[in-house]
Design an enzyme around this catalytic site. Structure first.
Site, PDB file in Angstrom:
ATOM      1  CE  LYS A  33      -2.155  -1.099   3.780  1.00 52.74           C
ATOM      2  NZ  LYS A  33      -1.539  -2.412   3.999  1.00 52.74           N
ATOM      3  CB  THR A  34       3.616   2.364   2.206  1.00 49.59           C
ATOM      4  OG1 THR A  34       2.796   2.238   3.364  1.00 49.59           O
ATOM      5  CG2 THR A  34       4.492   3.594   2.346  1.00 49.59           C
ATOM      6  CG  ASP A 224       0.598   5.090   4.170  1.00 51.93           C
ATOM      7  OD1 ASP A 224      -0.188   4.116   4.057  1.00 51.93           O
ATOM      8  OD2 ASP A 224       1.830   4.943   4.245  1.00 51.93           O
ATOM      9  CD  GLU A 225      -0.114   2.926   8.308  1.00 51.92           C
ATOM     10  OE1 GLU A 225      -1.091   2.183   8.592  1.00 51.92           O
ATOM     11  OE2 GLU A 225       1.052   2.527   8.234  1.00 51.92           O
ATOM     12  CD  GLN A 258      -1.652  -3.307   9.015  1.00 52.96           C
ATOM     13  OE1 GLN A 258      -0.623  -2.896   9.521  1.00 52.96           O
ATOM     14  NE2 GLN A 258      -1.796  -3.443   7.713  1.00 52.96           N
ATOM     15  NE  ARG A 619       3.906  -4.160  11.089  1.00 51.03           N
ATOM     16  CZ  ARG A 619       3.401  -3.736   9.931  1.00 51.03           C
ATOM     17  NH1 ARG A 619       4.028  -2.882   9.179  1.00 51.03           N
ATOM     18  NH2 ARG A 619       2.234  -4.196   9.508  1.00 51.03           N
TER      19      ARG A 619
HETATM   20  P1  ATP Z   1       1.653  -2.051   5.996  1.00 49.84           P
HETATM   21  O1  ATP Z   1       0.191  -2.409   6.008  1.00 49.84           O
HETATM   22  O2  ATP Z   1       2.407  -2.841   6.996  1.00 49.84           O
HETATM   23  O3  ATP Z   1       1.889  -0.585   6.047  1.00 49.84           O
HETATM   24  P2  ATP Z   1       2.027  -1.955   3.151  1.00 49.84           P
HETATM   25  O4  ATP Z   1       0.832  -2.531   2.522  1.00 49.84           O
HETATM   26  O5  ATP Z   1       2.142  -0.486   3.187  1.00 49.84           O
HETATM   27  O6  ATP Z   1       2.219  -2.596   4.595  1.00 49.84           O
HETATM   28  P3  ATP Z   1       4.592  -1.845   1.879  1.00 49.84           P
HETATM   29  O7  ATP Z   1       5.372  -1.427   3.069  1.00 49.84           O
HETATM   30  O8  ATP Z   1       4.278  -0.853   0.844  1.00 49.84           O
HETATM   31  O9  ATP Z   1       3.269  -2.571   2.379  1.00 49.84           O
HETATM   32  O10 ATP Z   1       5.284  -3.087   1.177  1.00 49.84           O
HETATM   33  C1  ATP Z   1       5.786  -4.187   1.920  1.00 49.84           C
HETATM   34  C2  ATP Z   1       7.085  -4.672   1.314  1.00 49.84           C
HETATM   35  O11 ATP Z   1       6.842  -5.293   0.071  1.00 49.84           O
HETATM   36  C3  ATP Z   1       8.045  -3.545   1.066  1.00 49.84           C
HETATM   37  O12 ATP Z   1       9.361  -4.013   1.319  1.00 49.84           O
HETATM   38  C4  ATP Z   1       7.842  -3.265  -0.402  1.00 49.84           C
HETATM   39  O13 ATP Z   1       8.981  -2.689  -0.980  1.00 49.84           O
HETATM   40  C5  ATP Z   1       7.580  -4.640  -0.963  1.00 49.84           C
HETATM   41  N1  ATP Z   1       6.736  -4.656  -2.174  1.00 49.84           N
HETATM   42  C6  ATP Z   1       5.546  -4.081  -2.350  1.00 49.84           C
HETATM   43  N2  ATP Z   1       5.047  -4.311  -3.590  1.00 49.84           N
HETATM   44  C7  ATP Z   1       5.964  -5.063  -4.227  1.00 49.84           C
HETATM   45  C8  ATP Z   1       6.055  -5.644  -5.542  1.00 49.84           C
HETATM   46  N3  ATP Z   1       5.097  -5.485  -6.443  1.00 49.84           N
HETATM   47  N4  ATP Z   1       7.149  -6.372  -5.839  1.00 49.84           N
HETATM   48  C9  ATP Z   1       8.127  -6.544  -4.921  1.00 49.84           C
HETATM   49  N5  ATP Z   1       8.112  -6.033  -3.681  1.00 49.84           N
HETATM   50  C10 ATP Z   1       7.050  -5.300  -3.320  1.00 49.84           C
HETATM   51 MG    MG Z   2       2.324   0.886   4.756  1.00 54.15          MG
END
Ligand code: ATP
Ligand code: MG
Length: 768
Positions: A33-34, A224-225, A258, A619
């Site tokens: 997402k981020t 975000d969040e 979350q 995490r």
């Molecule tokens: P959270 O809910 O914990 O905030 P999130 O959904 O924001 O998580 P991110 O932090 O954006 O998730 O991504 C998690 C990990 O996966 C990061 O290390 C990111 O770089 C990697 N990632 C995300 N999308 C891809 C992708 N398409 N290919 C490879 N790695 C990815």
């Molecule tokens: Mg995130």
């Protein structure tokens, strides 16, 4: 130049490239997402949109900085003009520019929690109320609640429910305290944290010209969040994004599972309202977890399946292999700290982890101390986030109070803090006289210093001090923040005072801390001067002392992380939101601690604690270790504790070496004999399973001969099933597909009306 789009999967790319209209990305942890939010900002800029039209609201300022750096790598230095930051810091910036409209000076002070409590304490005293009964912290939360719900003092008084609650809590004068508090903040030219949101809301709602200006400006809004935005934050977003002719370019990412700030008024209703308020909303669901390996993802899914109210989501990982979850059953909290740190040393050696790959998480900041001791003993660098943050230390606050007073002489909390520190002959009695005079004449303290009737010597001391501050004020607009701050540091006598204490280690560290503030100001002015005038938007970078002060007050704990050195991270589970580490230790997994005592007492509290545990578990990228102790110091007493019920919500197949622990059941028996029946049910001494209402804990749970698990496909709504631990029940509904099918089942005589079980792991026998 669009290669960053190749780093996204199809759904992610679709979300990133949808740049017109409202968008919601709702997805589980680690699903990117981020990353999507970041790349979407880059994509918007690539389409030629001016950077100052883009607003990105993140959870910490550090996250905003990282995001900007990332975007800069894609689109170049233009990225720096994106408005990225926390709700509070972005709003402070806007309020600073528009302060005159709402009757504040542009150099308004920001009262932190300590300032607020201190002001409330004096108000309670002035009103001759009992500070035991009118506990300033309790009143603070009450006022915060009121502000978050847009209840100004008159509306508060008119609100029967609030007034009745106050009467029942035997604090009938809360509304009066609130009213005085608001008046005093206003007079001091100060806003507290809630005011930054409240005033922003007033500004947009009551000043259509200002609202139009920012609507026109911010054409692309990002959050975000999103699950942790509160009612007021959402209301402000709504004002910015919803109006006739609006492109409604509001892009939010979040995960309802979350959401961990219900106690701060964050509400999942925002997610639901979003689609109601913006009927054009496009929703994207991301399903692949890129962060964590299989056991971690499976365990997380199992944990969250125990919460009833959540949007259905499936999450899977392609990262197979994977270490199982390691459990550390420890005798005491000391033992826990020792074993956790031993294991860290082992992981570092065996798996070549760097310190930065490792995090120790806990429920309450007080738990950090034991780990710190052990880490020091092993000479491992670490950093504690939370606890007493840098900007809350006395010497730092003292110096900042001088700076605050210089930019805003009406800041009474700053004034009271340093009027006689270092000592300059202004006694408490003198200050009291000035305060009384100010109150009698409805004057700010600063003005009362001139007119109060004081004995000659006191009067001289007061006037001298006032003249000194005025000499700084005259320079505030002309000189660099750094030059002025260093002079204030010296001329106030603070530097000498701190120098005189440097003989002790503590004294030395105080001096170093105050010096570090000057370094930070120097860095701030340097950075600001690097940003040239933005010709397109006409914005000048703001390097003033006032701008600096507003920045520091809003730094969150996570913002204190320096990027370079390699250290082990110690932080609360709350603070770990959005972060990831190769190896995570979740410690203190005990009843009354995690879930916390407070949560168990409150409706909905348990679900919120479970979401927090879910955040903590997710995490971890590769290694997850969970520890708990049988005995721990709590509130100054040694208390027995039972393992957290949440441990039983993870299927045993994801734990490493459970057999060994099971066989030590006898030695663990005292741990399970704790007061709370729910706690003892969840005790791992019997089995790592969900609470077992009907089964004796002393019985091993070998499946009876007549139990034959049915294939998951056979479990359908309406069928009767038997579960080894919960007994017989009826399936109410089944959601999800394939690996992620979850059944809601009502078991006979169960204390929980419906349990949600992941069919891939739950062993169920279909009875009819
Ligand atoms: P959270 O809910 O914990 O905030 P999130 O959904 O924001 O998580 P991110 O932090 O954006 O998730 O991504 C998690 C990990 O996966 C990061 O290390 C990111 O770089 C990697 N990632 C995300 N999308 C891809 C992708 N398409 N290919 C490879 N790695 C990815
Ligand atoms: Mg995130």
């Amino acid at each position: 130049m669009a290669h960053y789009l190749d780093e996204l999967n199809d759904v992610q790319r679709a979300a990133v490239t949808t740049i017109e209209g409202p968008v919601l990305v709702i997805a589980g942890p680690g699903s990117g997402k981020t990353r999507v939010l970041t790349y979407r900002v880059a994509y918007v800029l690539e389409q030629g949109i001016e950077p100052w039209r883009v607003l990105a609201l993140t959870f910490t300022n550090k996250a905003a900085r990282e995001m900007t750096e990332r975007i800069e790598r894609v689109v170049g230095p233009r990225a720096r003009y994106v408005w990225a930051g926390t709700f509070h810091s972005i709003f402070a910036r806007i309020l600073r520019a528009e302060a005159g409209k709402i009757g504040y000076p542009s150099s308004f002070s920001i009262y932190d929690t300590d300032d607020t409590v201190s002001l409330l304490r004096s108000i309670i005293k002035e009103m001759s109320l009992d500070p035991q009964q009118y506990n300033p912290n309790a009143i603070r939360s009450r006022i915060s609640l009121a502000k978050s719900n847009l209840l100004t003092p008159p509306l508060y008084r008119a609100n029967d429910q609030m007034m009745e609650q106050d009467r029942q809590a035997r604090r009938p004068f809360t509304a009066d305290i609130y009213e005085r508090y608001v008046t005093r903040c206003k007079r001091a030219g100060a806003m507290d944290f809630d005011d930054l949101l409240l005033q922003m809301h007033h500004l947009l709602r009551n000043h259509p010209d200002v609202a139009d200006k920012y609507r026109e400006r911010f054409r692309y809004l990002h959050v975000d969040e999103f699950q942790d935005t509160n009612f007021l934050q959402y209301a402000i977003l709504h004002l910015l994004a919803k109006y006739p002719g609006s492109p409604e370019n509001l892009f939010a990412v979040g995960d309802d599972a979350q959401s961990i700030y219900a106690f701060r008024g964050a509400t999942i209703d925002n997610i639901l309202d979003f689609s109601k308020d913006f009927p054009q909303l496009k929703t994207f669901k991301l399903e692949q977890n890129y962060r964590s390996t299989a056991h971690i993802v499976a365990a997380a899914n199992e944990i969250i399946a125990h919460n009833s109210r959540q949007l259905p989501k499936k999450i899977w990982t392609a990262r197979s292999d994977s270490h199982k979850i390691r459990l550390l059953r420890c005798m005491t909290d000391d033992d826990e700290a020792r074993r956790v740190v031993d294991l860290i040393v082992e992981q570092k050696n065996r798996l070549h982890l760097r310190n930065g790959d490792i995090a120790i998480l806990y429920r309450t900041n007080a738990q950090s101390r034991k780990f710190e001791e052990q880490l020091r003993r092993q000479n491992l660098p670490y950093r504690v986030f939370g606890g007493l943050s840098f900007y809350q230390r006395k010497e730092v606050k003292d110096l900042l109070a001088y700076l605050r007073l210089t930019v805003n002489p009406y800041d009474e909390e700053a004034l009271a803090r340093i009027i006689n520190y270092p000592a300059r002959g202004i006694s408490d009695a003198t200050l009291t006289k000035i305060r009384q005079h100010a109150a009698a004449n409805n004057q700010p303290l600063w003005d009362a210093m001139l007119t109060a009737d004081l004995p000659e010597r006191a009067r001289k001391a007061v006037l001298n001090f006032r003249a000194l501050v005025e000499s700084w004020q005259r320079r505030a607009h002309k000189e660099s923040a750094y030059q002025l701050a260093s002079d204030i540091y010296r001329q106030s006598g603070l530097l000498d005072e701190l120098k005189s204490e440097r003989g002790t280690e503590e004294g030395l560290s105080r001096l170093q801390n105050a010096n570090a503030v000057l370094d930070a100001i120097s860095e701030f002015t340097d950075n600001a001067s690097k940003l040239p005038l933005n010709e397109e938007s006409g914005e000048t970078p703001d390097a003033s002392l006032a701008a600096y002060l507003q920045t520091v007050t809003l730094l969150t704990d996570a913002d204190m992380a320096s990027d370079s050195p390699d250290y082990i991270t110690l932080m609360s589970a709350h603070a770990a939101k959005g972060l990831e580490f190769r190896s995570v230790f979740i410690t203190g997994m005990e009843e009354m601690l995690f879930p916390s005592f407070f949560a168990l007492e409150n409706p909905g509290g348990l679900d919120e604690e479970r979401r927090l545990f879910y955040v903590a578990v997710t995490r971890a990228k590769e290694l997850l270790t969970i520890s708990f102790a049988g005995v721990r110091y709590r509130n100054g007493r040694l208390a027995e504790s039972a393992p957290s019920r949440f441990l039983g919500e993870i299927d045993r197949e994801h734990y490493e070496n459970l057999g060994g622990i099971g066989s030590r059941r006898a030695s663990a028996e005292p741990i399970s004999r704790v007061a709370s029946p729910a706690a003892s049910r969840a005790s791992v001494s019997g089995n790592f399973s969900s609470p077992q209402p009907h089964q004796s804990r002393t019985q091993p749970t070998a499946p009876p001969a007549d139990f034959k698990p049915s294939p998951p496909e056979a479990v359908a709504p309406g069928v009767r099933v038997r579960h080894l631990k919960f007994g017989e029940g009826v399936v109410r509904s089944v959601e999800g597909a394939r690996e992620n099918r979850v059944a809601s089942i009502a078991f006979q005589g169960d204390e929980i009306p419906e349990r949600r079980l992941v069919l891939r792991f739950a062993k169920l026998m279909v009875l009819d």
